[in-house]
Design a protein around this motif. Structure first.
Motif, PDB file in Angstrom:
ATOM      1  N   UNK A 181       0.830  -1.459  -0.006  1.00 11.15           N
ATOM      2  CA  UNK A 181       0.060   0.144   0.169  1.00 11.15           C
ATOM      3  C   UNK A 181       0.897   1.304   0.030  1.00 11.15           C
ATOM      4  N   UNK A 182       2.050   1.286   0.734  1.00 11.82           N
ATOM      5  CA  UNK A 182       2.788   2.401   0.688  1.00 11.82           C
ATOM      6  C   UNK A 182       3.616   2.653  -0.534  1.00 11.82           C
ATOM      7  N   UNK A 183       3.471   1.292  -1.342  1.00 12.93           N
ATOM      8  CA  UNK A 183       4.481   1.344  -2.623  1.00 12.93           C
ATOM      9  C   UNK A 183       3.493   2.336  -3.566  1.00 12.93           C
ATOM     10  N   UNK A 184       2.188   2.119  -3.230  1.00 12.44           N
ATOM     11  CA  UNK A 184       1.254   3.023  -4.338  1.00 12.44           C
ATOM     12  C   UNK A 184       1.317   4.393  -3.927  1.00 12.44           C
ATOM     13  N   UNK A 185       1.628   4.797  -2.607  1.00 14.03           N
ATOM     14  CA  UNK A 185       1.757   6.246  -2.038  1.00 14.03           C
ATOM     15  C   UNK A 185       0.441   6.765  -1.996  1.00 14.03           C
ATOM     16  N   UNK A 186      -0.805   6.282  -2.106  1.00  8.19           N
ATOM     17  CA  UNK A 186      -2.081   6.686  -1.657  1.00  8.19           C
ATOM     18  C   UNK A 186      -2.267   6.463  -0.300  1.00  8.19           C
ATOM     19  N   UNK A 187      -1.433   6.024   0.341  1.00 11.47           N
ATOM     20  CA  UNK A 187      -1.717   5.881   1.980  1.00 11.47           C
ATOM     21  C   UNK A 187      -2.203   4.275   2.340  1.00 11.47           C
ATOM     22  N   UNK A 188      -2.244   4.189   3.551  1.00  8.97           N
ATOM     23  CA  UNK A 188      -3.127   3.148   4.139  1.00  8.97           C
ATOM     24  C   UNK A 188      -4.552   2.810   3.758  1.00  8.97           C
TER      25      UNK A 188
ATOM     26  N   UNK B 107      -1.584  -2.137 -10.881  1.00 10.50           N
ATOM     27  CA  UNK B 107      -2.789  -1.056 -10.912  1.00 10.50           C
ATOM     28  C   UNK B 107      -3.986  -1.592 -11.807  1.00 10.50           C
ATOM     29  N   UNK B 113      -6.957   3.403  -4.020  1.00 16.14           N
ATOM     30  CA  UNK B 113      -7.990   4.333  -3.509  1.00 16.14           C
ATOM     31  C   UNK B 113      -7.133   4.898  -2.400  1.00 16.14           C
ATOM     32  N   UNK B 182       2.841  12.653  -1.829  1.00 17.76           N
ATOM     33  CA  UNK B 182       2.806  11.261  -2.340  1.00 17.76           C
ATOM     34  C   UNK B 182       4.119  10.729  -2.045  1.00 17.76           C
ATOM     35  N   UNK B 185       4.344   8.977   1.187  1.00 24.16           N
ATOM     36  CA  UNK B 185       3.693   7.659   0.770  1.00 24.16           C
ATOM     37  C   UNK B 185       2.502   7.358   1.760  1.00 24.16           C
ATOM     38  N   UNK B 186       1.990   8.327   2.625  1.00 23.45           N
ATOM     39  CA  UNK B 186       1.045   8.315   3.591  1.00 23.45           C
ATOM     40  C   UNK B 186      -0.367   8.666   2.935  1.00 23.45           C
ATOM     41  N   UNK B 187      -0.562   9.120   1.723  1.00 23.59           N
ATOM     42  CA  UNK B 187      -1.372   9.544   1.063  1.00 23.59           C
ATOM     43  C   UNK B 187      -1.627  11.082   0.998  1.00 23.59           C
TER      44      UNK B 187
END
Lengths: 369, 369
Positions: A181-188, B107, B113, B182, B185-187
């Protein structure tokens, strides 16, 4: 004063006032039914609750009954905001040191925060349902503030004035889902299941000197399967205080009444003992213990939680009394919890169609997750 | 049926039923005061609202009045969850192509999300207050679903059954704040100010064939400063449908009634015209236009929004009628908006201490942000 929410089959429960020693409770009926109502109209309703609280402490409240934390939902069973910080930079330093990563310079000047789900919190003694042990179940012992309205652009000092209540939290984390999830950088997202909160939310005056400009100088105890693993000081090593965390959210938006802001895992630095680093305060999440093991031994040796494991989180005042009551939870497999939820939805359905109630849906198949 | 929330000085407004042609409205008094109540107890309350809706459409409702979208708050002025997807992979592909980055393989199999703030939504004609134009103000035209209870572990098909209402949204984004957020990485956090929603929320039966298994096959129009810049098909290129988005959230937690789930920026692929790529459908956010310019010309030429800029977002049915009414907003500097909010808080305060009302606080100093 101390406020809690009793389970009554509805989504938001019933507001109760709890005595300072957590021995007695009293329904707030006639003043407010739900904690969110009080936060929406704090100046009008909180003095009335305070009067009831004082009568209760003096043994003069007419319909007092013994307080039972097992009847508690989260003080706010659902909220309009749950924003969690990572305010103890020592936690970030440890986790990064364990994987030989530097802490970026701006982590020391700007808090790291994530937006959490707030539609379905757990009560202090609710089981924690997780689809699989393989997700890497961890607890996170935290302190959390509940706000009134704090307008966009507020300074950290102004934001401090917006704090209405303080709670303790178990921000359950699924560690093995975090890297992707962090790799996607959109958060938890999937890595953060429902958060649990301690039995009572307390006003700042209850904390006395222990509350100092947005930091709570008390010890947060974490007890895993009956063994105390953390006795962490929540105060002096909190890099960003609650006013700073709230002001961070306020930079581009208003923070509205009933927002819950978390401190992140409470974490203390190592001390030098005979020239060696020792983490004498223990830990408030297993990931940190594993980081320390990795730093010392090259690899982690403590496993994450298993189904059946328990976690107890509590904070005592300088008088030795429990301030918030204890979070005391068991990790369980999802299918069992799914069945429990379906049962409770059915029970609520017997209360009649007009009563607020969870909608009934079949529990998901066990293999679905 | 179509439901809206009229401003009444309270935090949650008053529920109104709106006629199919958006000409008339009727207070839902006696059935429910607030939309969240209806979502909490859908099977009991929605048939009663449906009856009122039918009377209203037939011109038989006794206290009908002309519907005025300028009186609308967001259908849910605050919600327990706002989870936004990035369901149109074309949008992700364009943005990544513009910076020569590959789209990671997962992806295409798992939706991206983020958890958004849900404590302070904007109404369809509310100004959008932003502290600085330098933050890179952008609109994002989206479709959003409002859910009932969807238990943990639900499949995408089961999650589809949990959808109660559909809305349109403007997920305002501050583009120049995004890279730093971003990188952590925490959104998103400061880069996502308050989201706005269209005047009415509609049930699935209103959408007829245009709603097909979690995708809405209609055109979302975006008009920036009076010029139509997007006529994007929201249906067939939606890589992940709403059931998949909701099931993604459900993997490790329950989704509770009143959760809002967004599609992310609606985005369509280029078509080949005389051997050249042309994005004939236009764009639903400026960042995508800039990505296309970067791909074609090596650099973006369209600037983000300025204070005073307007954005209108609307979706018409196959009969040419507006389905949700229009989002029609102006971007404004924060201090002006701060003063407006303080005025409205003062006005609410005259309603008496018992009425639910925003708490009054001084607007923040202009230089504070």
């Amino acid at each position: 004063m101390k406020l809690a929410t009793y389970r009554d089959g509805s989504r938001d429960g019933q507001l109760v006032v709890v005595s300072r020693d957590l021995a007695l409770a009293h329904y707030a009926t006639g003043i407010a039914d739900r904690l969110q109502q009080v936060l929406d109209d704090w100046s009008f309703l909180s003095p009335q609750l305070q009067d009831l609280y004082e009568s209760l402490n003096q043994g003069k409240a007419r319909h007092a009954f013994p307080f039972d934390p097992a009847q508690c939902m989260a003080p706010l069973p659902r909220a309009y905001q749950w924003a969690d910080g990572s305010a103890y930079i020592n936690h970030v330093e440890l986790v990064r040191l364990a994987r030989n990563a530097e802490v970026p310079a701006n982590y020391y000047t700007e808090p790291l925060m994530y937006q959490g789900g707030s539609d379905d919190f757990l009560g202090p003694m609710d089981d924690v349902p997780v689809p699989s042990e393989d997700f890497g179940i961890d607890f996170e012992a935290e302190v959390a503030a509940v706000t009134g309205d704090v307008p966009m652009g507020s300074t950290p000092d102004q934001a401090l004035d917006g704090i209405r209540l303080v709670m303790i939290a178990n921000d359950v984390s699924l560690r093995n889902l975090i890297p992707d999830e962090l790799a996607k950088s959109f958060g938890f997202f999937q890595s953060k299941p429902a958060t649990a909160f301690g039995p009572v939310a307390v006003t700042l005056d209850e904390l006395g000197d222990a509350w100092d400009k947005g930091r709570l100088h008390l010890t947060l105890q974490s007890t895993w399967n009956g063994r105390t693993v953390g006795m962490c000081d929540a105060g002096k090593e909190m890099t960003f205080h609650f006013g700073q965390l709230i002001a961070h959210i306020c930079k581009t938006r208003n923070v509205r009444a009933g927002s819950i802001v978390g401190s992140g895992t409470v974490s203390n630095r190592a001390t030098e003992v005979n020239g060696k680093k020792e983490w004498t305060k223990g830990y408030s999440c297993i990931a940190e213990k594993r980081a320390i093991e990795t730093i010392l031994d090259g690899k982690p040796s403590t496993a994450y939680m298993k189904f059946g494991d328990t976690i107890r989180i509590e904070m005592k005042g300088r008088d030795g009394q429990s301030v918030f009551g204890a979070i005391d939870q068991k990790m369980v497999a999802l299918p069992a919890a799914g069945r429990a939820r379906a049962r409770s939805a059915n029970a609520a359905a017997t209360a009649g169609p007009g009563a607020p109630q969870p909608e009934t849906q079949a529990p998901p198949p066990a293999g679905e997750t």
